[in-house]
Design a protein around this motif. Sequence first.
Motif, PDB file in Angstrom:
ATOM      1  N   ILE C  53      36.506  34.932  -8.549  1.00  0.00           N
ATOM      2  CA  ILE C  53      35.807  34.242  -7.461  1.00  0.00           C
ATOM      3  C   ILE C  53      35.836  35.088  -6.189  1.00  0.00           C
ATOM      4  O   ILE C  53      34.864  35.147  -5.444  1.00  0.00           O
ATOM      5  N   ALA C  54      36.970  35.778  -5.962  1.00  0.00           N
ATOM      6  CA  ALA C  54      37.053  36.671  -4.803  1.00  0.00           C
ATOM      7  C   ALA C  54      35.989  37.766  -4.905  1.00  0.00           C
ATOM      8  O   ALA C  54      35.345  38.114  -3.918  1.00  0.00           O
ATOM      9  N   ILE C  55      35.799  38.315  -6.123  1.00  0.00           N
ATOM     10  CA  ILE C  55      34.769  39.348  -6.317  1.00  0.00           C
ATOM     11  C   ILE C  55      33.389  38.757  -6.039  1.00  0.00           C
ATOM     12  O   ILE C  55      32.564  39.380  -5.356  1.00  0.00           O
ATOM     13  N   TYR C  56      33.155  37.557  -6.551  1.00  0.00           N
ATOM     14  CA  TYR C  56      31.861  36.911  -6.294  1.00  0.00           C
ATOM     15  C   TYR C  56      31.644  36.710  -4.804  1.00  0.00           C
ATOM     16  O   TYR C  56      30.567  36.956  -4.273  1.00  0.00           O
ATOM     17  N   TRP C  57      32.670  36.242  -4.107  1.00  0.00           N
ATOM     18  CA  TRP C  57      32.519  36.016  -2.671  1.00  0.00           C
ATOM     19  C   TRP C  57      32.155  37.317  -1.972  1.00  0.00           C
ATOM     20  O   TRP C  57      31.252  37.382  -1.130  1.00  0.00           O
ATOM     21  N   ASN C  58      32.881  38.372  -2.351  1.00  0.00           N
ATOM     22  CA  ASN C  58      32.693  39.683  -1.763  1.00  0.00           C
ATOM     23  C   ASN C  58      31.266  40.190  -1.986  1.00  0.00           C
ATOM     24  O   ASN C  58      30.591  40.623  -1.044  1.00  0.00           O
ATOM     25  N   ASN C  59      30.796  40.107  -3.223  1.00  0.00           N
ATOM     26  CA  ASN C  59      29.443  40.571  -3.533  1.00  0.00           C
ATOM     27  C   ASN C  59      28.392  39.693  -2.870  1.00  0.00           C
ATOM     28  O   ASN C  59      27.392  40.185  -2.347  1.00  0.00           O
ATOM     29  N   HIS C  60      28.628  38.393  -2.909  1.00  0.00           N
ATOM     30  CA  HIS C  60      27.725  37.427  -2.297  1.00  0.00           C
ATOM     31  C   HIS C  60      27.590  37.715  -0.802  1.00  0.00           C
ATOM     32  O   HIS C  60      26.490  37.673  -0.238  1.00  0.00           O
ATOM     33  N   HIS C  61      28.725  38.006  -0.208  1.00  0.00           N
ATOM     34  CA  HIS C  61      28.788  38.363   1.201  1.00  0.00           C
ATOM     35  C   HIS C  61      27.883  39.567   1.499  1.00  0.00           C
ATOM     36  O   HIS C  61      27.088  39.554   2.435  1.00  0.00           O
ATOM     37  N   HIS C  62      28.009  40.626   0.687  1.00  0.00           N
ATOM     38  CA  HIS C  62      27.181  41.815   0.906  1.00  0.00           C
ATOM     39  C   HIS C  62      25.712  41.513   0.629  1.00  0.00           C
ATOM     40  O   HIS C  62      24.830  41.984   1.336  1.00  0.00           O
ATOM     41  N   LEU C  63      25.485  40.722  -0.430  1.00  0.00           N
ATOM     42  CA  LEU C  63      24.112  40.411  -0.829  1.00  0.00           C
ATOM     43  C   LEU C  63      23.376  39.656   0.282  1.00  0.00           C
ATOM     44  O   LEU C  63      22.276  40.034   0.684  1.00  0.00           O
ATOM     45  N   LEU C  64      24.022  38.593   0.790  1.00  0.00           N
ATOM     46  CA  LEU C  64      23.347  37.804   1.825  1.00  0.00           C
ATOM     47  C   LEU C  64      23.231  38.550   3.135  1.00  0.00           C
ATOM     48  O   LEU C  64      22.356  38.241   3.951  1.00  0.00           O
ATOM     49  N   HIS C  65      24.111  39.523   3.316  1.00  0.00           N
ATOM     50  CA  HIS C  65      24.029  40.342   4.520  1.00  0.00           C
ATOM     51  C   HIS C  65      22.673  41.061   4.586  1.00  0.00           C
ATOM     52  O   HIS C  65      22.144  41.347   5.661  1.00  0.00           O
TER      53      HIS C  65
END
Lengths: 194, 194, 194, 194
Positions: C53-65
């Motif tokens: 989930i931490a990886i998903y948050w991290n990637n999601h964070h970059h993606l939405l950026h």
Amino acid sequence: MGKTRLEAFSDGVIAIIITIMVLELKVPEGANWKELQQLVPVFMSYLLSFIYIAIYWNNHHHLLHLVKHLSAGIMWSNFNLLFWLSLIPFATGWMGENHFEPLPVALYAVLMNLCGIAYTILQKTIEACHRDDVRLKEIMARQQRKGIMSLLIYTIAVAMAYVSTLISGLLFVTVAAMWLIPDKKIERLVGKDS
Amino acid sequence: MGKTRLEAFSDGVIAIIITIMVLELKVPEGANWKELQQLVPVFMSYLLSFIYIAIYWNNHHHLLHLVKHLSAGIMWSNFNLLFWLSLIPFATGWMGENHFEPLPVALYAVLMNLCGIAYTILQKTIEACHRDDVRLKEIMARQQRKGIMSLLIYTIAVAMAYVSTLISGLLFVTVAAMWLIPDKKIERLVGKDS
Amino acid sequence: MGKTRLEAFSDGVIAIIITIMVLELKVPEGANWKELQQLVPVFMSYLLSFIYIAIYWNNHHHLLHLVKHLSAGIMWSNFNLLFWLSLIPFATGWMGENHFEPLPVALYAVLMNLCGIAYTILQKTIEACHRDDVRLKEIMARQQRKGIMSLLIYTIAVAMAYVSTLISGLLFVTVAAMWLIPDKKIERLVGKDS
Amino acid sequence: MGKTRLEAFSDGVIAIIITIMVLELKVPEGANWKELQQLVPVFMSYLLSFIYIAIYWNNHHHLLHLVKHLSAGIMWSNFNLLFWLSLIPFATGWMGENHFEPLPVALYAVLMNLCGIAYTILQKTIEACHRDDVRLKEIMARQQRKGIMSLLIYTIAVAMAYVSTLISGLLFVTVAAMWLIPDKKIERLVGKDS
């Protein structure tokens, strides 16, 4: 900056408190009316606490809006308030599941008193940091009159729990109503910049 | 400022509602297919409610985007909406765990009606505060047509629950589809500044 | 504006998912070592899912950026992702409490596949809205290669669950490691404005 | 930007941790004093952990305030800290429900050590990214002295759990007091821009 994060954190905690409270409304096994009827007291206590927490959020929102500079004192007074608020789901569940028996009702009233005292401490701490803000003082004074009345009513509700829990319940509703009826004067004072 | 915090608080509550609902999907004791199959109705009801709450979040998001000045009325209409939404996990769990029996399905439809009414009240309260905003009025009008149709369908679903819960279920899906299909006109109206 | 609220809402849901997962670590009755040892598989599965989930948050964070303009499509693709992520606590608890038996391990791998597919759909939807952004395309391309490899490995893990759950477990760790090892190229591409 | 979202996410997780902990205070069946008395140890352990998490939030808040540029290292050190913090509700519940027996008390002290180490790692990672910031170094140095003392005291508390859990409890209170008493020097250093 620091203030925004304190608000956000408090909002997070209050949002969780108001929502996990609903977990006390346990899904009944059967699918009939009788099972649903047994949940009525739990529902009533949930509704009451939902309104109380909403009032706290609302007041907390206005209170922190007035803060101009944070101090360690404000930070910790705020945590103190959040601690007592976090016990509301427990007290609510106990009162509801025991169908408003005297002891849980008295405990609920005691907890409401402790929340009210914690809120007053937070107010006083903020006041102490903003001695020169006249508008803040006026708003505070009005709120504190209401606050002291609430504490008095809660204290009567503790005693009344052993006479008639219905009276305690009506006293709880009275306090909620007192805060729900909008205070025109405060709205005017606050509204200038919110 | 005040609006941002109201949005953030509402988002927090809605995020918690949508997520604690999954706690009704209780981890079964055994590790076989049969245990998993028994969870299918709970899963289906979770999926349905997830979509409903997502739709509410989405509409709420657009609705609050239009708000220019907060009032105590908007604050409390919003809390009213959050209260009814907070009961969705309970109604969802009851419906799923009892494999879509009539009473839980009817209660679900009644709750959906109450949520819909609460949303309409919030809309009307916002409208009353922004009488001069033409664009807002147009968006509202379109949404309210959908809203009234949803209320009608929910009301039929309550009655249908005692005839065939399958029909009620299909009516729930119909309402969800109605809101999911993007309304080009609203998108164009809203899109200008979001 | 709309994007900030979408990010905040997603963060809220992900924060709740990652935290309620710990509720599967049920407090044992006794106070001895044996009770604690029985929780080791639950703890291991919690640790694994926490990292995912931490990886998903991290990637999601970059993606939405990278998102510049929101669309209904992005909104709903995001909800789709959140839905599958919200099932992780269930799958994690089932896998841990049954001490990594074949069926729960296979289900976990299937869910991971579904989460991965949902993430890919979100990526594709964002890409479709930002056709002219070259940097975004480069980052996406690299991430999608990793994404497709992850999906392949998860698919193998489903099959392997019936041969040896240890192999499935090692495959899960492999995927996590693949995402944890920082991709210098992406960091350089992303880093320019974050 | 990225920093704001990391703070918000961490706040979310910490807010949920501090609040779900109260779920260990299970609503008792009966409505009498005896049932309430049995909850006293659970309440005491809740109070202790609430204070600890509040201290962590407070320090974390100041720490991230100093961060100027995020790195993957800071992101993951932060997740590492959140992971160990997320286990506090479990350790708290186990300690409280077993009325402070040696093993749960020792485990609590071990967990506190692990949280402390994770916090130190986060500090070191941030330091490594901000080598040229003199003020940050001074604040860090002071905090790390306190940090090392805390780790020492926790380690003693682990051993003491098998001699007298009362001593361990007093050691926990000592650490909390050490962090609660405001450090004038840090406040002056931090206060300049917060």
